[in-house]
Design a protein around this motif. Structure first.
Motif, PDB file in Angstrom:
ATOM      1  N   VAL A 211      16.116  25.972   3.695  1.00 53.09           N
ATOM      2  CA  VAL A 211      15.830  24.540   3.855  1.00 53.09           C
ATOM      3  C   VAL A 211      15.122  24.013   2.610  1.00 53.09           C
ATOM      4  O   VAL A 211      14.138  24.604   2.147  1.00 53.09           O
ATOM      5  CB  VAL A 211      14.984  24.269   5.114  1.00 53.09           C
ATOM      6  CG1 VAL A 211      14.755  22.767   5.273  1.00 53.09           C
ATOM      7  CG2 VAL A 211      15.678  24.833   6.355  1.00 53.09           C
ATOM      8  N   ALA A 212      15.625  22.914   2.070  1.00 53.52           N
ATOM      9  CA  ALA A 212      15.041  22.298   0.876  1.00 53.52           C
ATOM     10  C   ALA A 212      13.968  21.289   1.276  1.00 53.52           C
ATOM     11  O   ALA A 212      14.157  20.493   2.201  1.00 53.52           O
ATOM     12  CB  ALA A 212      16.125  21.613   0.055  1.00 53.52           C
ATOM     13  N   PHE A 213      12.857  21.308   0.554  1.00 49.58           N
ATOM     14  CA  PHE A 213      11.735  20.389   0.780  1.00 49.58           C
ATOM     15  C   PHE A 213      11.320  19.781  -0.565  1.00 49.58           C
ATOM     16  O   PHE A 213      10.275  20.122  -1.115  1.00 49.58           O
ATOM     17  CB  PHE A 213      10.544  21.129   1.387  1.00 49.58           C
ATOM     18  CG  PHE A 213      10.744  21.672   2.770  1.00 49.58           C
ATOM     19  CD1 PHE A 213      10.293  20.975   3.879  1.00 49.58           C
ATOM     20  CD2 PHE A 213      11.371  22.902   2.969  1.00 49.58           C
ATOM     21  CE1 PHE A 213      10.466  21.487   5.159  1.00 49.58           C
ATOM     22  CE2 PHE A 213      11.543  23.416   4.237  1.00 49.58           C
ATOM     23  CZ  PHE A 213      11.093  22.710   5.346  1.00 49.58           C
ATOM     24  N   PRO A 214      12.114  18.886  -1.135  1.00 53.12           N
ATOM     25  CA  PRO A 214      11.728  18.310  -2.421  1.00 53.12           C
ATOM     26  C   PRO A 214      10.437  17.498  -2.301  1.00 53.12           C
ATOM     27  O   PRO A 214      10.178  16.846  -1.292  1.00 53.12           O
ATOM     28  CB  PRO A 214      12.917  17.416  -2.778  1.00 53.12           C
ATOM     29  CG  PRO A 214      13.602  17.138  -1.485  1.00 53.12           C
ATOM     30  CD  PRO A 214      13.388  18.347  -0.637  1.00 53.12           C
ATOM     31  N   ALA A 215       9.646  17.543  -3.352  1.00 53.43           N
ATOM     32  CA  ALA A 215       8.400  16.782  -3.392  1.00 53.43           C
ATOM     33  C   ALA A 215       8.682  15.350  -3.843  1.00 53.43           C
ATOM     34  O   ALA A 215       9.666  15.081  -4.535  1.00 53.43           O
ATOM     35  CB  ALA A 215       7.414  17.443  -4.348  1.00 53.43           C
ATOM     36  N   THR A 216       7.808  14.443  -3.453  1.00 54.19           N
ATOM     37  CA  THR A 216       7.960  13.038  -3.824  1.00 54.19           C
ATOM     38  C   THR A 216       6.612  12.430  -4.180  1.00 54.19           C
ATOM     39  O   THR A 216       5.555  12.927  -3.783  1.00 54.19           O
ATOM     40  CB  THR A 216       8.545  12.205  -2.670  1.00 54.19           C
ATOM     41  OG1 THR A 216       7.588  12.133  -1.612  1.00 54.19           O
ATOM     42  CG2 THR A 216       9.825  12.806  -2.138  1.00 54.19           C
ATOM     43  N   MET A 217       6.665  11.345  -4.909  1.00 59.75           N
ATOM     44  CA  MET A 217       5.522  10.464  -5.104  1.00 59.75           C
ATOM     45  C   MET A 217       5.995   9.061  -4.761  1.00 59.75           C
ATOM     46  O   MET A 217       6.967   8.564  -5.349  1.00 59.75           O
ATOM     47  CB  MET A 217       5.009  10.516  -6.550  1.00 59.75           C
ATOM     48  CG  MET A 217       3.722   9.718  -6.807  1.00 59.75           C
ATOM     49  SD  MET A 217       3.948   7.932  -6.929  1.00 59.75           S
ATOM     50  CE  MET A 217       4.833   7.775  -8.472  1.00 59.75           C
ATOM     51  N   VAL A 218       5.352   8.425  -3.778  1.00 58.65           N
ATOM     52  CA  VAL A 218       5.715   7.074  -3.375  1.00 58.65           C
ATOM     53  C   VAL A 218       4.588   6.127  -3.757  1.00 58.65           C
ATOM     54  O   VAL A 218       3.414   6.475  -3.656  1.00 58.65           O
ATOM     55  CB  VAL A 218       6.000   6.997  -1.860  1.00 58.65           C
ATOM     56  CG1 VAL A 218       7.224   7.821  -1.495  1.00 58.65           C
ATOM     57  CG2 VAL A 218       4.797   7.463  -1.041  1.00 58.65           C
ATOM     58  N   ASP A 219       4.952   4.934  -4.202  1.00 58.00           N
ATOM     59  CA  ASP A 219       3.933   4.007  -4.684  1.00 58.00           C
ATOM     60  C   ASP A 219       4.359   2.575  -4.391  1.00 58.00           C
ATOM     61  O   ASP A 219       5.208   2.010  -5.082  1.00 58.00           O
ATOM     62  CB  ASP A 219       3.717   4.211  -6.190  1.00 58.00           C
ATOM     63  CG  ASP A 219       2.477   3.488  -6.706  1.00 58.00           C
ATOM     64  OD1 ASP A 219       1.846   2.758  -5.922  1.00 58.00           O
ATOM     65  OD2 ASP A 219       2.153   3.662  -7.887  1.00 58.00           O
ATOM     66  N   ARG A 220       3.792   2.024  -3.349  1.00 61.67           N
ATOM     67  CA  ARG A 220       3.934   0.606  -3.029  1.00 61.67           C
ATOM     68  C   ARG A 220       2.851   0.259  -2.014  1.00 61.67           C
ATOM     69  O   ARG A 220       2.633   1.005  -1.062  1.00 61.67           O
ATOM     70  CB  ARG A 220       5.321   0.277  -2.462  1.00 61.67           C
ATOM     71  CG  ARG A 220       5.671  -1.206  -2.563  1.00 61.67           C
ATOM     72  CD  ARG A 220       7.123  -1.503  -2.256  1.00 61.67           C
ATOM     73  NE  ARG A 220       7.521  -2.731  -2.946  1.00 61.67           N
ATOM     74  CZ  ARG A 220       8.711  -3.308  -2.814  1.00 61.67           C
ATOM     75  NH1 ARG A 220       9.646  -2.759  -2.050  1.00 61.67           N
ATOM     76  NH2 ARG A 220       8.993  -4.422  -3.473  1.00 61.67           N
ATOM     77  N   ILE A 221       2.167  -0.838  -2.218  1.00 63.80           N
ATOM     78  CA  ILE A 221       1.102  -1.246  -1.304  1.00 63.80           C
ATOM     79  C   ILE A 221       1.719  -2.082  -0.192  1.00 63.80           C
ATOM     80  O   ILE A 221       2.400  -3.082  -0.454  1.00 63.80           O
ATOM     81  CB  ILE A 221       0.012  -2.023  -2.047  1.00 63.80           C
ATOM     82  CG1 ILE A 221      -0.674  -1.119  -3.076  1.00 63.80           C
ATOM     83  CG2 ILE A 221      -1.014  -2.597  -1.074  1.00 63.80           C
ATOM     84  CD1 ILE A 221      -1.652  -1.845  -3.986  1.00 63.80           C
ATOM     85  N   VAL A 222       1.483  -1.670   1.066  1.00 58.35           N
ATOM     86  CA  VAL A 222       2.115  -2.317   2.222  1.00 58.35           C
ATOM     87  C   VAL A 222       1.055  -2.591   3.286  1.00 58.35           C
ATOM     88  O   VAL A 222       0.722  -1.715   4.081  1.00 58.35           O
ATOM     89  CB  VAL A 222       3.243  -1.433   2.808  1.00 58.35           C
ATOM     90  CG1 VAL A 222       3.973  -2.190   3.929  1.00 58.35           C
ATOM     91  CG2 VAL A 222       4.225  -1.020   1.724  1.00 58.35           C
ATOM     92  N   PRO A 223       0.507  -3.794   3.336  1.00 58.75           N
ATOM     93  CA  PRO A 223      -0.452  -4.124   4.397  1.00 58.75           C
ATOM     94  C   PRO A 223       0.240  -4.244   5.752  1.00 58.75           C
ATOM     95  O   PRO A 223       1.472  -4.385   5.836  1.00 58.75           O
ATOM     96  CB  PRO A 223      -1.008  -5.487   3.956  1.00 58.75           C
ATOM     97  CG  PRO A 223      -0.539  -5.692   2.562  1.00 58.75           C
ATOM     98  CD  PRO A 223       0.705  -4.889   2.398  1.00 58.75           C
ATOM     99  N   ALA A 224      -0.547  -4.212   6.806  1.00 63.26           N
ATOM    100  CA  ALA A 224      -0.010  -4.459   8.141  1.00 63.26           C
ATOM    101  C   ALA A 224       0.418  -5.918   8.263  1.00 63.26           C
ATOM    102  O   ALA A 224      -0.233  -6.825   7.739  1.00 63.26           O
ATOM    103  CB  ALA A 224      -1.064  -4.133   9.196  1.00 63.26           C
ATOM    104  N   THR A 225       1.527  -6.147   8.950  1.00 63.17           N
ATOM    105  CA  THR A 225       2.036  -7.501   9.149  1.00 63.17           C
ATOM    106  C   THR A 225       1.179  -8.245  10.161  1.00 63.17           C
ATOM    107  O   THR A 225       0.814  -7.701  11.205  1.00 63.17           O
ATOM    108  CB  THR A 225       3.486  -7.446   9.644  1.00 63.17           C
ATOM    109  OG1 THR A 225       4.278  -6.721   8.694  1.00 63.17           O
ATOM    110  CG2 THR A 225       4.073  -8.832   9.813  1.00 63.17           C
ATOM    111  N   THR A 226       0.853  -9.498   9.853  1.00 63.06           N
ATOM    112  CA  THR A 226       0.047 -10.328  10.748  1.00 63.06           C
ATOM    113  C   THR A 226       0.891 -11.480  11.304  1.00 63.06           C
ATOM    114  O   THR A 226       1.988 -11.768  10.810  1.00 63.06           O
ATOM    115  CB  THR A 226      -1.170 -10.917  10.010  1.00 63.06           C
ATOM    116  OG1 THR A 226      -0.694 -11.842   9.004  1.00 63.06           O
ATOM    117  CG2 THR A 226      -1.984  -9.812   9.342  1.00 63.06           C
ATOM    118  N   ASP A 227       0.362 -12.155  12.305  1.00 64.47           N
ATOM    119  CA  ASP A 227       1.058 -13.330  12.843  1.00 64.47           C
ATOM    120  C   ASP A 227       1.179 -14.420  11.777  1.00 64.47           C
ATOM    121  O   ASP A 227       2.173 -15.160  11.748  1.00 64.47           O
ATOM    122  CB  ASP A 227       0.317 -13.863  14.071  1.00 64.47           C
ATOM    123  CG  ASP A 227       0.488 -12.947  15.281  1.00 64.47           C
ATOM    124  OD1 ASP A 227       1.448 -12.142  15.296  1.00 64.47           O
ATOM    125  OD2 ASP A 227      -0.332 -13.040  16.213  1.00 64.47           O
ATOM    126  N   ALA A 228       0.176 -14.517  10.902  1.00 65.77           N
ATOM    127  CA  ALA A 228       0.258 -15.493   9.815  1.00 65.77           C
ATOM    128  C   ALA A 228       1.421 -15.164   8.886  1.00 65.77           C
ATOM    129  O   ALA A 228       2.116 -16.073   8.389  1.00 65.77           O
ATOM    130  CB  ALA A 228      -1.055 -15.522   9.038  1.00 65.77           C
TER     131      ALA A 228
END
Length: 483
Positions: A211-228
């Motif tokens: 089984v392959a398990f490639p490593a990753t680096m993820v980069d994006r800022i994602v706040p929680a969605t609000t009613d506004a």
């Protein structure tokens, strides 16, 4: 207002003409703003083999929100020039694992599925953050060993699906971890292989070998969605979206290129060595984020953008990155680390992102080892000071007492919440008692840091200042002593 759906929106392609090639565990906001966005672009270019079947391991909320709109959703990305909205159609559906665990296992066994990706947060791997090993006494792991055909945990689903595919003569899928774990590919490989081994030594050997398990680096800022956010996006698009996703315009994805069964042609950076990219992001972005979230919350700031408007707190963040973190990095070839740090400060200041300190502060016991403690170990090994890093750790300690600086309750969300609160209550707001009480949690701090006087003295002194003088005065004093 008209509901977003295939009848009211026109994605770049017809999602009903795509094939499922990826099953994603943990179909939350980050996945929908990051990996699904990258995959949507691949599908739009004509390679229709890679649609995503999402799975929630806990709640039906995402499924219930998106099912009524054909699993379409709006991605709203902002920068200093404004906000731009687009419809993402990469999701073909969402399963809710607790409702029917076997349905998710069967989906992972579809012959066309080549990748199972994950964003289940650090705590979702049921591991010891200090060592990266499987916690074989975790309640979900004990359940999955007792009833392997009805798993609860992400590792449990992976092992059961790998076992089922093997029995059917199907090749194993690639496991793609997109969470902020150190050496995330190797860590998840170790966790999954160990759980498989506990079920059967032969199955453990199969996972380790095939089984392959490639490593990753993820980069994006994602706040929680609000009613506004929902109201603003509906006004901009003219369509009612039950669960849009808000994010920043910036995005990055670095992936170890190891996919035996094939992969989409994502607009990512494919490399042979992920470690320098991963360490740089974890220590600079995530380390600063966590430290700022605790200090900022205690000082009364609601969001990261608000924290960055506080000159003394912004100075602390710059000092943390420039004076303490940078020296521990092996900078990836061709990377301008100074420009990356400068860009980070701009991203933190983005007023279009209401990224709440409280959201980032969640699950600190799982985050500290890779975001701060690894950097601390490297600094101590080099004989270098750790003043800013120690203040970040101390701010976490003050936060997890569950009582803010006005005597109000803090809603601490952490898998070790009960143990943290019990230790904090027994110690009281006394740094000389509270610091060693929390440092005694080996799963977080290991065995080395709690007996290193350079570390314990720095953390205790910082914690004492936070207790006696409060967060704002403490980081203002830091600014005056660390120009």
């Amino acid at each position: 207002m008209t509901r977003l759906s295939l009848k009211t929106a026109r994605p770049a392609y017809d999602p009903q003409l795509t094939d499922i090639g990826i099953v994603h565990l943990g179909v939350g906001a980050f996945h929908r703003a990051h990996q699904a966005d990258y995959t949507d672009a691949v599908l739009a270019k004509g390679d229709r083999r890679w649609a995503i079947l999402g799975a929630s391991l806990r709640s039906a909320d995402t499924r219930d929100a998106l099912r009524q709109q054909d699993y379409l959703y709006t991605l709203a990305a902002s920068d200093e020039s404004g906000e731009r909205c687009k419809v993402i159609a990469a999701l073909r559906g969402v399963l809710v694992a607790p409702e029917n665990p076997q349905a998710l296992v069967e989906a992972m066994c579809l012959p066309g599925v080549k990748i199972v990706s994950l964003t289940v947060t650090e705590k979702g791997y049921c591991h010891d953050p200090a060592t990266g090993t499987l916690n074989d006494q975790h309640p979900d792991i004990l359940h999955d060993l007792a009833t392997p055909d009805a798993p609860r945990s992400a590792p449990g689903f992976l092992v059961e699906a790998i076992h089922a595919r093997k029995a059917r003569g199907l090749p194993p899928f690639t496991v793609l971890c997109c969470d902020n774990l150190p050496a995330n590919g190797r860590t998840v490989a170790k966790v999954v292989a160990r759980l498989a081994e506990l079920r059967s030594p032969a199955l453990g050997a199969y996972v380790a070998e095939h089984v392959a398990f490639p490593a990753t680096m993820v980069d994006r800022i994602v706040p929680a969605t609000t009613d506004a956010d929902r109201a603003r996006i509906a006004a901009a698009t003219g369509l009612d979206d039950a669960w849009p996703v808000v994010t920043e315009a910036f995005t990055d994805w670095v992936i170890e290129d190891h996919f035996p069964q094939g992969r989409p042609d994502w607009a990512a950076r494919f490399v042979t060595d992920i470690a320098p990219f991963e360490t740089m992001k974890l220590r600079l972005l995530n380390g600063a984020h966590s430290s700022m979230s605790y200090l900022g919350y205690l000082a009364g700031h609601e969001t990261i953008a608000s924290c960055m408007q506080d000159a003394a707190l912004a100075h602390f963040v710059s000092c943390l990155m420039n004076s303490e973190v940078t020296s521990t990095l092996t900078v990836p070839p061709g990377t301008d680390v100074a420009a990356y740090k400068q860009a980070l400060l701009g991203r933190f200041r983005n007023p279009g992102l209401r990224h709440r300190c409280w959201q980032i502060a969640m699950d600190g016991s799982q985050k500290l080892p890779q975001r701060l403690l690894g950097t601390i170990r490297d600094r101590l090994k080099a004989g270098e000071p750790i003043d800013a890093l120690a203040l970040g750790v101390a701010a976490w300690m003050r936060y997890v007492t569950g009582v803010d600086e006005t005597g109000g309750a803090i809603d601490v969300r952490d898998p070790l919440k009960d143990e943290l609160r019990a230790r904090a209550d027994a110690a009281g707001l006394d740094a000389e008692r509270l610091a060693p009480a929390l440092l005694g949690i080996e799963a977080i701090f290991g065995r080395d840091l709690p007996v290193d006087p350079r570390f314990t003295a720095a953390v205790t002194a910082a914690l004492d200042s936070l207790i006696r003088h409060g967060s704002k005065q403490t980081y203002e004093t830091f600014r005056s002593t660390h120009p």
